[in-house]
Motif scaffolding. Structure first.
Motif, PDB file in Angstrom:
ATOM      1  N   TYR A  88      37.297  30.901  37.773  1.00  0.00           N
ATOM      2  CA  TYR A  88      38.047  29.805  38.398  1.00  0.00           C
ATOM      3  C   TYR A  88      39.296  30.298  39.120  1.00  0.00           C
ATOM      4  N   ALA A 148      38.112  31.704  42.366  1.00  0.00           N
ATOM      5  CA  ALA A 148      37.753  30.582  43.242  1.00  0.00           C
ATOM      6  C   ALA A 148      39.007  29.965  43.858  1.00  0.00           C
ATOM      7  N   SER A 149      40.021  29.782  43.044  1.00  0.00           N
ATOM      8  CA  SER A 149      41.271  29.185  43.524  1.00  0.00           C
ATOM      9  C   SER A 149      41.890  30.043  44.624  1.00  0.00           C
ATOM     10  N   ASN A 161      40.328  32.260  46.517  1.00  0.00           N
ATOM     11  CA  ASN A 161      39.478  32.289  47.714  1.00  0.00           C
ATOM     12  C   ASN A 161      39.561  30.979  48.496  1.00  0.00           C
ATOM     13  N   PHE A 162      39.692  29.873  47.783  1.00  0.00           N
ATOM     14  CA  PHE A 162      39.890  28.597  48.478  1.00  0.00           C
ATOM     15  C   PHE A 162      41.211  28.649  49.257  1.00  0.00           C
ATOM     16  N   TRP A 222      40.773  30.940  52.404  1.00  0.00           N
ATOM     17  CA  TRP A 222      40.127  30.219  53.509  1.00  0.00           C
ATOM     18  C   TRP A 222      41.163  29.402  54.281  1.00  0.00           C
ATOM     19  N   LYS A 236      31.018  32.615  50.746  1.00  0.00           N
ATOM     20  CA  LYS A 236      32.078  32.931  49.778  1.00  0.00           C
ATOM     21  C   LYS A 236      33.065  31.765  49.627  1.00  0.00           C
ATOM     22  N   TYR A 237      33.508  31.224  50.761  1.00  0.00           N
ATOM     23  CA  TYR A 237      34.519  30.174  50.713  1.00  0.00           C
ATOM     24  C   TYR A 237      33.956  28.845  50.214  1.00  0.00           C
ATOM     25  N   ALA A 248      33.722  29.177  46.501  1.00  0.00           N
ATOM     26  CA  ALA A 248      35.076  29.093  45.940  1.00  0.00           C
ATOM     27  C   ALA A 248      35.538  27.638  45.877  1.00  0.00           C
ATOM     28  N   SER A 249      35.269  26.897  46.951  1.00  0.00           N
ATOM     29  CA  SER A 249      35.680  25.486  46.993  1.00  0.00           C
ATOM     30  C   SER A 249      34.999  24.698  45.872  1.00  0.00           C
ATOM     31  N   ASN A 298      33.745  25.912  43.059  1.00  0.00           N
ATOM     32  CA  ASN A 298      34.203  26.356  41.743  1.00  0.00           C
ATOM     33  C   ASN A 298      35.611  25.852  41.438  1.00  0.00           C
ATOM     34  N   PHE A 299      36.447  25.786  42.470  1.00  0.00           N
ATOM     35  CA  PHE A 299      37.784  25.207  42.261  1.00  0.00           C
ATOM     36  C   PHE A 299      37.639  23.732  41.862  1.00  0.00           C
ATOM     37  N   ALA A 339      34.968  22.480  40.345  1.00  0.00           N
ATOM     38  CA  ALA A 339      34.352  22.458  39.011  1.00  0.00           C
ATOM     39  C   ALA A 339      35.412  22.621  37.924  1.00  0.00           C
ATOM     40  N   TRP A 340      36.353  23.515  38.174  1.00  0.00           N
ATOM     41  CA  TRP A 340      37.455  23.688  37.216  1.00  0.00           C
ATOM     42  C   TRP A 340      38.190  22.361  37.011  1.00  0.00           C
ATOM     43  N   VAL A 354      39.985  19.157  48.250  1.00  0.00           N
ATOM     44  CA  VAL A 354      38.856  19.997  48.669  1.00  0.00           C
ATOM     45  C   VAL A 354      37.863  19.164  49.486  1.00  0.00           C
TER      46      VAL A 354
END
Lengths: 155, 155
Positions: A35, A38-39, A41-42, A45, B34-35, B38-39, B41-42, B44-45, B73
């Protein structure tokens, strides 16, 4: 909620979770690694969107949206994703976090607070829409990111 | 900006980018994969935080923060991360996106619009702080997520 209130809450959350670790979030260490990557990488972007806009055709709405997204992540309580032990790869979840991160809580807090401050300031400046101000604040946020990368991320 | 305005802009961005593809964002296909992962998974958290709060000690501020993060997001223009060709693994970037995604633009738009709507509604309801309302809207958002997973994500 005011940016100041948001910042205060985010810092309180960060301080709390750095201290209490895994128990607070109920997450497994490998989930924390997943996580937090992911944060970041978000955010990457959205940093890229702002960079592209500053270097190309300036899109005020897109920049404000992206800066808001970065501030949202900065205010999301990522401290909860840094329990001791998460400086090692776990299964397929790889991390570049250095062990030093857990040995310098005061320095980590200082760097995290500055990142949070610069991210919220960028959201504020981007909402205003002045490209020069955004460029200046974007550089400050970049420096805040780099401060952590250089000290706590394996090259 | 009003939630309605935000929603309209997000949908306009989504429609535009689904149509124009890779050129619009300047990203490589592997970066798109990738992005977008990440979005998700962010998100999902943050979904996990809300679930934990609804099932355990209800933390109004944490739920509102997490719901706001999910809406951010949802409003970030993720359509730009779905250029044709990104339904294949590229290098180390793996995706479970089914090719059907690119064959049904109207259905994709319908599912994406509903996801956006339910995410923004959850942020609104969570800001209000009523746990029962949040539970109901959280389930609707979960259904909106599932609609896409079931149709376009490899099991």
């Amino acid at each position: 909620m005011s940016p100041q209130k948001t910042l205060t809450l985010a810092l309180a959350a960060l301080t709390f979770t750095l201290a209490s670790g895994a128990q607070a979030s109920g997450l497994k260490p490998e989930e924390m690694i997943k996580y937090r990557k992911a944060s970041y990488n978000f955010m990457a972007w959205n940093m890229g969107k702002i960079k592209a806009s500053l270097e190309g055709d300036f899109d005020k709405a897109a920049v404000a949206n992206a800066a808001g997204a970065i501030a949202t992540v900065a205010n999301s309580g990522m401290g909860a994703l840094y329990a001791p032990g998460t400086d090692k790869n776990i299964g397929s979840e790889k991390t570049r976090l250095k062990s030093e991160f857990f040995k310098e809580p005061e320095k980590v807090r200082e760097i995290a607070m500055n990142f949070n401050k610069q991210a919220n300031e960028l959201a504020k400046v981007a909402a205003g829409g002045d490209a020069i101000d955004i460029q200046t604040q974007f550089a400050k946020l970049g420096d805040a990111c780099k401060a952590c990368h250089e000290r706590y991320r394996v090259k």
